[in-house]
Design a protein around this motif. Structure first.
Motif, PDB file in Angstrom:
ATOM      1  N   ASP A  39       0.869  -1.186   0.000  1.00 20.56           N
ATOM      2  CA  ASP A  39       0.000   0.000   0.000  1.00 20.56           C
ATOM      3  C   ASP A  39       0.904   1.234   0.000  1.00 20.56           C
ATOM      4  O   ASP A  39       1.333   1.707   1.061  1.00 20.56           O
ATOM      5  CB  ASP A  39      -0.904  -0.015   1.233  1.00 20.56           C
ATOM      6  CG  ASP A  39      -1.952   1.089   1.193  1.00 20.56           C
ATOM      7  OD1 ASP A  39      -1.770   2.059   0.448  1.00 20.56           O
ATOM      8  OD2 ASP A  39      -2.948   0.987   1.937  1.00 20.56           O
ATOM      9  N   ARG A  62      -9.247   3.506   3.933  1.00 22.87           N
ATOM     10  CA  ARG A  62      -8.427   2.902   2.879  1.00 22.87           C
ATOM     11  C   ARG A  62      -9.134   1.678   2.304  1.00 22.87           C
ATOM     12  O   ARG A  62      -9.691   0.862   3.034  1.00 22.87           O
ATOM     13  CB  ARG A  62      -7.056   2.464   3.424  1.00 22.87           C
ATOM     14  CG  ARG A  62      -6.157   3.588   3.865  1.00 22.87           C
ATOM     15  CD  ARG A  62      -5.678   4.415   2.688  1.00 22.87           C
ATOM     16  NE  ARG A  62      -4.895   3.617   1.755  1.00 22.87           N
ATOM     17  CZ  ARG A  62      -4.987   3.749   0.431  1.00 22.87           C
ATOM     18  NH1 ARG A  62      -5.837   4.609  -0.096  1.00 22.87           N
ATOM     19  NH2 ARG A  62      -4.233   3.001  -0.352  1.00 22.87           N
ATOM     20  N   GLN A 104       0.394   4.428  -0.657  1.00 19.31           N
ATOM     21  CA  GLN A 104      -0.115   5.633   0.000  1.00 19.31           C
ATOM     22  C   GLN A 104       0.029   5.535   1.515  1.00 19.31           C
ATOM     23  O   GLN A 104       0.426   6.508   2.172  1.00 19.31           O
ATOM     24  CB  GLN A 104      -1.577   5.870  -0.392  1.00 19.31           C
ATOM     25  CG  GLN A 104      -1.769   6.237  -1.854  1.00 19.31           C
ATOM     26  CD  GLN A 104      -3.204   6.605  -2.160  1.00 19.31           C
ATOM     27  OE1 GLN A 104      -3.913   7.165  -1.324  1.00 19.31           O
ATOM     28  NE2 GLN A 104      -3.659   6.285  -3.359  1.00 19.31           N
TER      29      GLN A 104
END
Length: 262
Positions: free
Chosen positions: A66, A133, A68
Protein backbone atom coordinates in the motif's frame (compact mmCIF):
# COMPACT_ATOMS: atom_id res chain seq x y z
CA UNK A 1 33.48 -14.91 8.64
CA UNK A 2 31.90 -17.81 6.71
CA UNK A 3 29.72 -18.58 9.74
CA UNK A 4 28.74 -14.90 9.98
CA UNK A 5 27.73 -14.85 6.30
CA UNK A 6 25.54 -17.94 6.76
CA UNK A 7 23.89 -16.47 9.86
CA UNK A 8 23.22 -13.10 8.18
CA UNK A 9 21.73 -14.90 5.16
CA UNK A 10 19.37 -16.97 7.34
CA UNK A 11 18.36 -13.94 9.43
CA UNK A 12 17.62 -11.83 6.35
CA UNK A 13 15.48 -14.62 4.87
CA UNK A 14 13.40 -15.06 8.03
CA UNK A 15 12.91 -11.38 8.78
CA UNK A 16 12.06 -10.38 5.23
CA UNK A 17 9.27 -12.99 5.40
CA UNK A 18 7.55 -10.89 8.07
CA UNK A 19 8.46 -7.41 6.86
CA UNK A 20 11.26 -6.67 9.34
CA UNK A 21 14.54 -5.09 8.36
CA UNK A 22 16.71 -7.16 10.67
CA UNK A 23 18.17 -4.65 13.10
CA UNK A 24 16.93 -6.66 16.07
CA UNK A 25 19.38 -9.36 14.99
CA UNK A 26 21.99 -7.46 13.01
CA UNK A 27 23.05 -5.29 15.94
CA UNK A 28 23.69 -8.22 18.37
CA UNK A 29 25.46 -10.17 15.62
CA UNK A 30 27.74 -7.24 14.81
CA UNK A 31 28.43 -6.73 18.52
CA UNK A 32 29.41 -10.39 18.71
CA UNK A 33 31.83 -9.80 15.81
CA UNK A 34 33.59 -7.15 17.88
CA UNK A 35 31.97 -3.93 16.68
CA UNK A 36 31.17 -1.13 19.14
CA UNK A 37 27.52 -0.17 19.48
CA UNK A 38 27.84 2.92 17.25
CA UNK A 39 29.58 1.00 14.47
CA UNK A 40 27.13 -1.89 14.80
CA UNK A 41 24.15 0.49 14.60
CA UNK A 42 25.50 2.24 11.51
CA UNK A 43 26.24 -1.01 9.68
CA UNK A 44 22.90 -2.46 10.80
CA UNK A 45 20.98 0.46 9.29
CA UNK A 46 22.78 -0.06 5.98
CA UNK A 47 21.84 -3.75 6.01
CA UNK A 48 18.25 -2.90 6.97
CA UNK A 49 18.03 -0.61 3.94
CA UNK A 50 19.27 -3.39 1.64
CA UNK A 51 17.10 -6.16 3.14
CA UNK A 52 13.95 -4.04 3.08
CA UNK A 53 14.46 -2.93 -0.50
CA UNK A 54 15.11 -6.48 -1.68
CA UNK A 55 11.88 -7.67 -0.04
CA UNK A 56 9.93 -4.68 -1.35
CA UNK A 57 10.80 -5.56 -4.96
CA UNK A 58 9.11 -8.95 -4.56
CA UNK A 59 6.10 -7.73 -2.56
CA UNK A 60 5.46 -5.03 -5.14
CA UNK A 61 5.26 -7.68 -7.87
CA UNK A 62 2.59 -9.41 -5.77
CA UNK A 63 0.68 -6.08 -5.50
CA UNK A 64 0.62 -6.18 -1.71
CA UNK A 65 2.36 -2.86 -0.95
CA UNK A 66 0.00 0.00 0.00
CA UNK A 67 2.15 2.86 -1.30
CA UNK A 68 -0.12 5.63 0.00
CA UNK A 69 -0.13 4.19 3.51
CA UNK A 70 3.64 3.76 3.37
CA UNK A 71 4.16 7.40 2.34
CA UNK A 72 1.97 8.74 5.15
CA UNK A 73 3.51 6.57 7.86
CA UNK A 74 7.06 6.88 6.62
CA UNK A 75 7.26 10.67 6.27
CA UNK A 76 7.48 11.34 10.00
CA UNK A 77 9.33 8.07 10.63
CA UNK A 78 12.14 9.23 8.34
CA UNK A 79 12.40 12.58 10.09
CA UNK A 80 12.65 10.79 13.42
CA UNK A 81 15.14 8.23 12.04
CA UNK A 82 17.50 10.94 10.81
CA UNK A 83 17.25 12.76 14.15
CA UNK A 84 17.90 9.52 16.04
CA UNK A 85 20.92 8.66 13.92
CA UNK A 86 22.33 12.18 14.27
CA UNK A 87 21.96 12.31 18.07
CA UNK A 88 23.07 8.70 18.75
CA UNK A 89 26.62 9.85 19.49
CA UNK A 90 25.39 11.69 22.59
CA UNK A 91 24.12 8.54 24.32
CA UNK A 92 26.24 6.03 26.24
CA UNK A 93 26.37 2.51 24.82
CA UNK A 94 25.15 0.93 28.08
CA UNK A 95 21.94 2.96 28.08
CA UNK A 96 21.34 2.27 24.40
CA UNK A 97 21.65 -1.46 24.98
CA UNK A 98 19.09 -1.31 27.80
CA UNK A 99 16.68 0.66 25.58
CA UNK A 100 17.30 -1.80 22.79
CA UNK A 101 16.50 -4.76 25.04
CA UNK A 102 13.30 -3.18 26.32
CA UNK A 103 12.26 -2.43 22.73
CA UNK A 104 12.68 -6.10 21.82
CA UNK A 105 10.57 -7.21 24.80
CA UNK A 106 7.82 -4.79 23.77
CA UNK A 107 7.97 -6.08 20.20
CA UNK A 108 7.67 -9.69 21.35
CA UNK A 109 4.56 -8.77 23.34
CA UNK A 110 2.98 -7.18 20.28
CA UNK A 111 3.84 -10.16 18.09
CA UNK A 112 2.26 -12.56 20.59
CA UNK A 113 -0.83 -10.32 20.64
CA UNK A 114 -1.07 -10.68 16.86
CA UNK A 115 -1.18 -14.45 17.19
CA UNK A 116 -4.46 -14.23 19.11
CA UNK A 117 -6.21 -11.86 16.72
CA UNK A 118 -7.83 -12.98 13.51
CA UNK A 119 -7.56 -10.74 10.49
CA UNK A 120 -10.35 -8.24 9.83
CA UNK A 121 -11.69 -8.43 13.41
CA UNK A 122 -10.80 -4.78 14.06
CA UNK A 123 -13.92 -2.66 13.75
CA UNK A 124 -13.75 -0.21 10.85
CA UNK A 125 -13.94 3.29 12.32
CA UNK A 126 -15.12 6.43 10.57
CA UNK A 127 -15.28 10.08 11.52
CA UNK A 128 -12.97 13.06 12.00
CA UNK A 129 -9.30 12.16 11.73
CA UNK A 130 -9.89 8.71 10.24
CA UNK A 131 -8.52 7.95 6.78
CA UNK A 132 -10.52 5.27 4.99
CA UNK A 133 -8.43 2.90 2.88
CA UNK A 134 -9.58 0.38 0.28
CA UNK A 135 -6.72 -1.70 -1.05
CA UNK A 136 -6.35 -5.17 -2.57
CA UNK A 137 -9.98 -5.95 -1.72
CA UNK A 138 -9.67 -4.94 1.96
CA UNK A 139 -11.04 -1.97 3.91
CA UNK A 140 -9.33 -0.41 6.92
CA UNK A 141 -9.09 3.00 8.59
CA UNK A 142 -6.05 4.95 9.81
CA UNK A 143 -6.29 7.49 12.64
CA UNK A 144 -4.03 10.26 11.36
CA UNK A 145 -3.66 12.26 14.65
CA UNK A 146 -2.13 9.16 16.26
CA UNK A 147 0.06 8.24 13.28
CA UNK A 148 2.17 11.43 13.39
CA UNK A 149 3.61 11.23 16.95
CA UNK A 150 3.76 7.42 16.88
CA UNK A 151 5.74 7.18 13.65
CA UNK A 152 8.13 9.99 14.64
CA UNK A 153 8.89 8.24 17.95
CA UNK A 154 9.36 4.88 16.22
CA UNK A 155 11.66 6.50 13.66
CA UNK A 156 13.73 8.24 16.32
CA UNK A 157 14.40 5.04 18.26
CA UNK A 158 15.01 3.17 15.00
CA UNK A 159 17.72 5.61 13.98
CA UNK A 160 19.12 5.82 17.50
CA UNK A 161 19.40 2.07 18.02
CA UNK A 162 20.13 0.89 14.48
CA UNK A 163 16.91 -1.11 14.10
CA UNK A 164 14.00 -1.00 11.68
CA UNK A 165 10.66 0.45 12.74
CA UNK A 166 8.83 -2.57 11.36
CA UNK A 167 9.00 -4.48 14.64
CA UNK A 168 6.55 -1.91 16.08
CA UNK A 169 4.84 -0.63 12.92
CA UNK A 170 3.50 -4.01 11.85
CA UNK A 171 1.72 -4.71 15.18
CA UNK A 172 0.34 -1.15 15.20
CA UNK A 173 -1.03 -1.50 11.67
CA UNK A 174 -2.65 -4.86 12.41
CA UNK A 175 -3.86 -4.40 16.00
CA UNK A 176 -4.88 -0.74 15.97
CA UNK A 177 -5.89 -0.03 12.39
CA UNK A 178 -7.09 -3.41 11.08
CA UNK A 179 -4.61 -3.66 8.21
CA UNK A 180 -4.42 -7.29 6.97
CA UNK A 181 -1.18 -9.02 7.94
CA UNK A 182 -0.07 -9.64 4.36
CA UNK A 183 -0.45 -5.97 3.45
CA UNK A 184 1.14 -4.79 6.70
CA UNK A 185 4.18 -7.03 6.13
CA UNK A 186 4.58 -6.00 2.49
CA UNK A 187 4.12 -2.29 3.18
CA UNK A 188 6.56 -2.49 6.08
CA UNK A 189 9.28 -3.77 3.74
CA UNK A 190 9.26 -0.44 1.89
CA UNK A 191 9.09 1.59 5.08
CA UNK A 192 11.98 -0.17 6.83
CA UNK A 193 14.21 0.35 3.79
CA UNK A 194 13.51 4.09 3.89
CA UNK A 195 13.94 4.23 7.66
CA UNK A 196 17.26 2.43 7.31
CA UNK A 197 18.39 4.91 4.65
CA UNK A 198 17.59 8.00 6.73
CA UNK A 199 18.98 6.56 9.96
CA UNK A 200 22.11 5.47 8.13
CA UNK A 201 22.54 8.99 6.75
CA UNK A 202 22.28 10.46 10.23
CA UNK A 203 24.87 8.03 11.60
CA UNK A 204 27.34 8.73 8.79
CA UNK A 205 27.66 12.36 9.89
CA UNK A 206 29.21 11.41 13.24
CA UNK A 207 30.42 7.81 12.76
CA UNK A 208 33.07 5.97 10.76
CA UNK A 209 31.92 3.19 8.43
CA UNK A 210 33.57 0.08 7.00
CA UNK A 211 32.26 0.19 3.42
CA UNK A 212 33.98 -2.98 2.21
CA UNK A 213 32.62 -5.14 5.04
CA UNK A 214 29.13 -3.59 4.83
CA UNK A 215 28.81 -3.93 1.06
CA UNK A 216 29.88 -7.58 1.28
CA UNK A 217 27.24 -8.31 3.91
CA UNK A 218 24.80 -6.16 1.95
CA UNK A 219 25.04 -8.54 -1.01
CA UNK A 220 24.30 -11.45 1.34
CA UNK A 221 21.23 -9.89 2.94
CA UNK A 222 19.92 -8.71 -0.46
CA UNK A 223 19.82 -12.32 -1.58
CA UNK A 224 18.17 -13.27 1.70
CA UNK A 225 15.57 -10.53 1.33
CA UNK A 226 14.66 -11.77 -2.13
CA UNK A 227 14.29 -15.35 -0.95
CA UNK A 228 12.32 -14.55 2.19
CA UNK A 229 9.82 -12.24 0.50
CA UNK A 230 9.13 -14.79 -2.23
CA UNK A 231 8.39 -17.43 0.41
CA UNK A 232 6.23 -14.99 2.40
CA UNK A 233 3.90 -14.37 -0.52
CA UNK A 234 3.05 -18.08 -0.63
CA UNK A 235 3.19 -19.15 3.02
CA UNK A 236 1.44 -18.06 6.26
CA UNK A 237 3.76 -16.30 8.68
CA UNK A 238 2.13 -17.40 11.96
CA UNK A 239 4.82 -19.88 13.03
CA UNK A 240 7.59 -17.51 11.99
CA UNK A 241 6.08 -14.72 14.09
CA UNK A 242 5.90 -16.99 17.10
CA UNK A 243 9.56 -17.90 16.65
CA UNK A 244 10.46 -14.23 16.33
CA UNK A 245 8.59 -13.39 19.52
CA UNK A 246 10.58 -15.99 21.46
CA UNK A 247 13.89 -14.86 19.96
CA UNK A 248 13.07 -11.20 20.66
CA UNK A 249 12.52 -12.05 24.33
CA UNK A 250 15.84 -13.92 24.55
CA UNK A 251 17.76 -11.20 22.70
CA UNK A 252 16.16 -8.43 24.73
CA UNK A 253 17.02 -10.07 28.02
CA UNK A 254 20.54 -10.79 26.77
CA UNK A 255 21.13 -7.15 25.81
CA UNK A 256 19.84 -5.89 29.17
CA UNK A 257 21.82 -8.45 31.19
CA UNK A 258 24.99 -7.74 29.18
CA UNK A 259 24.66 -4.02 29.83
CA UNK A 260 23.83 -4.28 33.53
CA UNK A 261 26.02 -7.14 34.71
CA UNK A 262 28.93 -7.36 32.25
Amino acid sequence: MILAIIIFLIVSIILSMVGLGGGAFYVPLLLALGYGFQGASTTSLFLIMVTGFAAFLQFRKAKLVDLQLAIVMETFTDIGAFAGGFTAIHFQDEYLKIIFGILLLIASYFILRMQRRKENTVKLKIGFGYWQREFAGYNYSIFIPAIIPLTFAIGYFSGLLGVAGGLLKIPIMILWFGVPAKIAVATSSLMVSLTGLLGFGGHLINSSFDWVFAVGLGAVVFIGGQIGSRVSVKLPEKKVKMLLAVVFVLLGLWMIMKSVYL
